[in-house]
Design a protein around this motif. Structure first.
Motif, PDB file in Angstrom:
ATOM      1  N   SER A  18     -28.846  49.181  25.200  1.00 25.61           N
ATOM      2  CA  SER A  18     -27.396  49.238  24.969  1.00 25.61           C
ATOM      3  C   SER A  18     -26.865  47.852  24.633  1.00 25.61           C
ATOM      4  O   SER A  18     -27.474  46.834  24.976  1.00 25.61           O
ATOM      5  CB  SER A  18     -26.683  49.787  26.217  1.00 25.61           C
ATOM      6  N   ALA A  19     -25.725  47.837  23.923  1.00 24.75           N
ATOM      7  CA  ALA A  19     -25.122  46.561  23.547  1.00 24.75           C
ATOM      8  C   ALA A  19     -24.794  45.762  24.799  1.00 24.75           C
ATOM      9  O   ALA A  19     -24.167  46.271  25.737  1.00 24.75           O
ATOM     10  CB  ALA A  19     -23.861  46.801  22.720  1.00 24.75           C
ATOM     11  N   GLY A  20     -25.244  44.504  24.824  1.00 26.99           N
ATOM     12  CA  GLY A  20     -25.011  43.663  25.980  1.00 26.99           C
ATOM     13  C   GLY A  20     -26.137  43.688  26.974  1.00 26.99           C
ATOM     14  O   GLY A  20     -26.220  42.833  27.865  1.00 26.99           O
ATOM     15  N   SER A  21     -27.010  44.663  26.877  1.00 28.36           N
ATOM     16  CA  SER A  21     -28.166  44.735  27.779  1.00 28.36           C
ATOM     17  C   SER A  21     -29.405  45.176  27.013  1.00 28.36           C
ATOM     18  O   SER A  21     -30.273  45.859  27.570  1.00 28.36           O
ATOM     19  CB  SER A  21     -27.873  45.681  28.949  1.00 28.36           C
ATOM     20  N   ALA A  22     -29.457  44.802  25.712  1.00 25.38           N
ATOM     21  CA  ALA A  22     -30.600  45.192  24.884  1.00 25.38           C
ATOM     22  C   ALA A  22     -31.872  44.496  25.351  1.00 25.38           C
ATOM     23  O   ALA A  22     -31.840  43.364  25.832  1.00 25.38           O
ATOM     24  CB  ALA A  22     -30.310  44.822  23.431  1.00 25.38           C
ATOM     25  N   TYR A  23     -33.012  45.174  25.203  1.00 27.28           N
ATOM     26  CA  TYR A  23     -34.284  44.602  25.637  1.00 27.28           C
ATOM     27  C   TYR A  23     -35.176  44.201  24.455  1.00 27.28           C
ATOM     28  O   TYR A  23     -36.250  43.625  24.651  1.00 27.28           O
ATOM     29  CB  TYR A  23     -35.043  45.585  26.543  1.00 27.28           C
ATOM     30  N   HIS A  24     -34.694  44.528  23.213  1.00 30.61           N
ATOM     31  CA  HIS A  24     -35.503  44.183  22.047  1.00 30.61           C
ATOM     32  C   HIS A  24     -34.587  44.107  20.825  1.00 30.61           C
ATOM     33  O   HIS A  24     -33.589  44.818  20.738  1.00 30.61           O
ATOM     34  CB  HIS A  24     -36.595  45.237  21.836  1.00 30.61           C
ATOM     35  N   VAL A  25     -34.954  43.220  19.851  1.00 27.56           N
ATOM     36  CA  VAL A  25     -34.181  43.086  18.608  1.00 27.56           C
ATOM     37  C   VAL A  25     -35.138  42.945  17.430  1.00 27.56           C
ATOM     38  O   VAL A  25     -36.322  42.613  17.588  1.00 27.56           O
ATOM     39  CB  VAL A  25     -33.230  41.863  18.642  1.00 27.56           C
ATOM     40  N   GLY A  26     -34.600  43.247  16.221  1.00 25.00           N
ATOM     41  CA  GLY A  26     -35.330  43.093  14.967  1.00 25.00           C
ATOM     42  C   GLY A  26     -34.309  42.929  13.852  1.00 25.00           C
ATOM     43  O   GLY A  26     -33.085  42.974  14.088  1.00 25.00           O
ATOM     44  N   VAL A  27     -34.780  42.791  12.609  1.00 30.23           N
ATOM     45  CA  VAL A  27     -33.866  42.601  11.470  1.00 30.23           C
ATOM     46  C   VAL A  27     -34.156  43.663  10.405  1.00 30.23           C
ATOM     47  O   VAL A  27     -35.327  43.855  10.015  1.00 30.23           O
ATOM     48  CB  VAL A  27     -34.023  41.186  10.868  1.00 30.23           C
ATOM     49  N   TYR A  28     -33.093  44.320   9.940  1.00 31.79           N
ATOM     50  CA  TYR A  28     -33.230  45.346   8.894  1.00 31.79           C
ATOM     51  C   TYR A  28     -33.410  44.657   7.543  1.00 31.79           C
ATOM     52  O   TYR A  28     -32.624  43.783   7.153  1.00 31.79           O
ATOM     53  CB  TYR A  28     -31.986  46.249   8.874  1.00 31.79           C
ATOM     54  N   ILE A  29     -34.464  45.052   6.789  1.00 28.28           N
ATOM     55  CA  ILE A  29     -34.734  44.398   5.508  1.00 28.28           C
ATOM     56  C   ILE A  29     -34.570  45.341   4.315  1.00 28.28           C
ATOM     57  O   ILE A  29     -34.881  44.989   3.176  1.00 28.28           O
ATOM     58  CB  ILE A  29     -36.169  43.823   5.488  1.00 28.28           C
ATOM     59  N   GLY A  30     -34.043  46.528   4.515  1.00 29.12           N
ATOM     60  CA  GLY A  30     -33.857  47.497   3.436  1.00 29.12           C
ATOM     61  C   GLY A  30     -35.020  48.455   3.324  1.00 29.12           C
ATOM     62  O   GLY A  30     -36.055  48.315   4.004  1.00 29.12           O
ATOM     63  N   ASP A  31     -34.855  49.455   2.436  1.00 26.37           N
ATOM     64  CA  ASP A  31     -35.873  50.494   2.210  1.00 26.37           C
ATOM     65  C   ASP A  31     -36.236  51.231   3.493  1.00 26.37           C
ATOM     66  O   ASP A  31     -37.364  51.731   3.644  1.00 26.37           O
ATOM     67  CB  ASP A  31     -37.150  49.892   1.607  1.00 26.37           C
ATOM     68  N   GLY A  32     -35.289  51.276   4.457  1.00 26.44           N
ATOM     69  CA  GLY A  32     -35.560  51.981   5.709  1.00 26.44           C
ATOM     70  C   GLY A  32     -36.557  51.278   6.594  1.00 26.44           C
ATOM     71  O   GLY A  32     -37.208  51.917   7.440  1.00 26.44           O
ATOM     72  N   LYS A  33     -36.677  49.949   6.443  1.00 24.59           N
ATOM     73  CA  LYS A  33     -37.686  49.203   7.219  1.00 24.59           C
ATOM     74  C   LYS A  33     -37.052  48.030   7.963  1.00 24.59           C
ATOM     75  O   LYS A  33     -35.949  47.599   7.625  1.00 24.59           O
ATOM     76  CB  LYS A  33     -38.784  48.697   6.285  1.00 24.59           C
ATOM     77  N   PHE A  34     -37.784  47.514   8.929  1.00 26.75           N
ATOM     78  CA  PHE A  34     -37.341  46.330   9.670  1.00 26.75           C
ATOM     79  C   PHE A  34     -38.555  45.446   9.955  1.00 26.75           C
ATOM     80  O   PHE A  34     -39.719  45.872   9.888  1.00 26.75           O
ATOM     81  CB  PHE A  34     -36.648  46.721  10.990  1.00 26.75           C
ATOM     82  N   ILE A  35     -38.270  44.165  10.280  1.00 24.57           N
ATOM     83  CA  ILE A  35     -39.309  43.220  10.704  1.00 24.57           C
ATOM     84  C   ILE A  35     -38.942  42.708  12.093  1.00 24.57           C
ATOM     85  O   ILE A  35     -37.766  42.390  12.357  1.00 24.57           O
ATOM     86  CB  ILE A  35     -39.422  42.043   9.716  1.00 24.57           C
ATOM     87  N   GLY A  36     -39.923  42.668  12.970  1.00 21.91           N
ATOM     88  CA  GLY A  36     -39.677  42.179  14.318  1.00 21.91           C
ATOM     89  C   GLY A  36     -40.963  41.736  15.000  1.00 21.91           C
ATOM     90  O   GLY A  36     -42.060  42.157  14.607  1.00 21.91           O
TER      91      GLY A  36
END
Length: 266
Positions: free
Chosen positions: A223-241
């Motif tokens: 949840s926002a403010g208590s997230a346990y993981h993050v990544g970055v959206y790079i388009g084409d329905g994909k992310f890098i993390g």
């Protein structure tokens, strides 16, 4: 006394004058009977009875024939009137039936037009819904790093250069990263200073829906403010993390591990 006084006259008695004649007529037994009384006859005619009766053929047959013809004519006229009345009645019924059929046809045509209009409306709504869903999918999958420009292109280029590096908890590069260390280092490339940990990064910028993602949005799990993981959206329905110590830094489709939410800082 005259010597001729006692000599009987050789003159015949005078016949009644024409003014004293009388005519009687009657029909007896189908004959026309005329009775003439006191008719004047020539002097040399033989003596006849004062009253004569002559019979003439009756005209009853002619009158009957004429009456029969009149009756036939009247019957024919009546028949013609009756036939015309029947024709008029038939025409009237036919006209009413035609009007009824016409009204039914118009009503049916209107119902068909209404039905087609309703079908067209539903088809349009369905097409719009499909277009909306397609747009949402396109938003999830575009733009890619190849179409990203400016700061997003730089961001995506940096993230792809880190693929395959190790995941190390608390590391911020350049040879290894944890999840929030990678996002912080990536955004530093374009002049954006992010907090160090996932919980704080999940409250940066503006919250956006997963159906409205853009390249460079930060994805978070939890949840926002208590997230346990993050990544970055790079388009084409994909992310890098930086996923974990087993996989290291990887590129994955969103449905590999669907995030909880996203924030936009660009």
């Amino acid at each position: 006394m005259s010597p001729n006084a006692l000599i009987p006259s050789h003159r015949k008695p005078r016949r009644p004058s024409a003014s004293s004649r009388a005519l009687r007529a009657g029909v007896t037994g189908g004959f026309l009977t005329l009775a003439v009384t006191g008719a004047t006859v020539p002097a040399n005619a033989a003596e006849k009875p004062v009253s004569e009766t002559q019979e003439m053929p009756t005209i009853t047959t002619a009158l009957a024939t004429s009456a029969a013809r009149s009756a036939d004519t009247a019957e024919q006229v009546a028949f013609n009137y009756e036939r015309q009345a029947l024709q008029d009645s038939a025409f009237s019924h036919a006209a009413k039936a035609a009007e009824k059929h016409k009204a039914e046809a118009v009503k049916k045509a209107k119902a068909e037009a209404k039905k087609k209009a309703e079908e067209a409306r539903k088809a349009k709504e369905a097409a719009e819904a499909r277009a909306s869903r397609s747009s949402e999918r396109s938003t999830l999958s575009a733009p890619s790093s190849s179409t990203a420009t400016g700061s997003t292109a730089t961001l995506v280029s940096f993230l792809k250069a880190q693929l395959g590096k190790a995941y190390v908890l608390g590391s911020s590069g350049p040879s290894s990263y944890d999840c929030s260390g990678l996002t912080q280092a990536a955004f530093n490339q374009i002049g954006i200073d992010l907090p160090r940990v996932s919980q704080d990064q999940s409250t940066q910028g503006t919250q956006v829906g997963l159906d409205n993602l853009q390249v460079g949005d930060i994805l978070y799990w939890g949840s926002a403010g208590s997230a346990y993981h993050v990544g970055v959206y790079i388009g084409d329905g994909k992310f890098i993390g930086a996923q974990n110590s087993s996989t290291g830094i990887v590129e994955r489709p969103l449905d590999y591990d669907m995030p909880t939410g996203a924030v936009r800082v660009l």
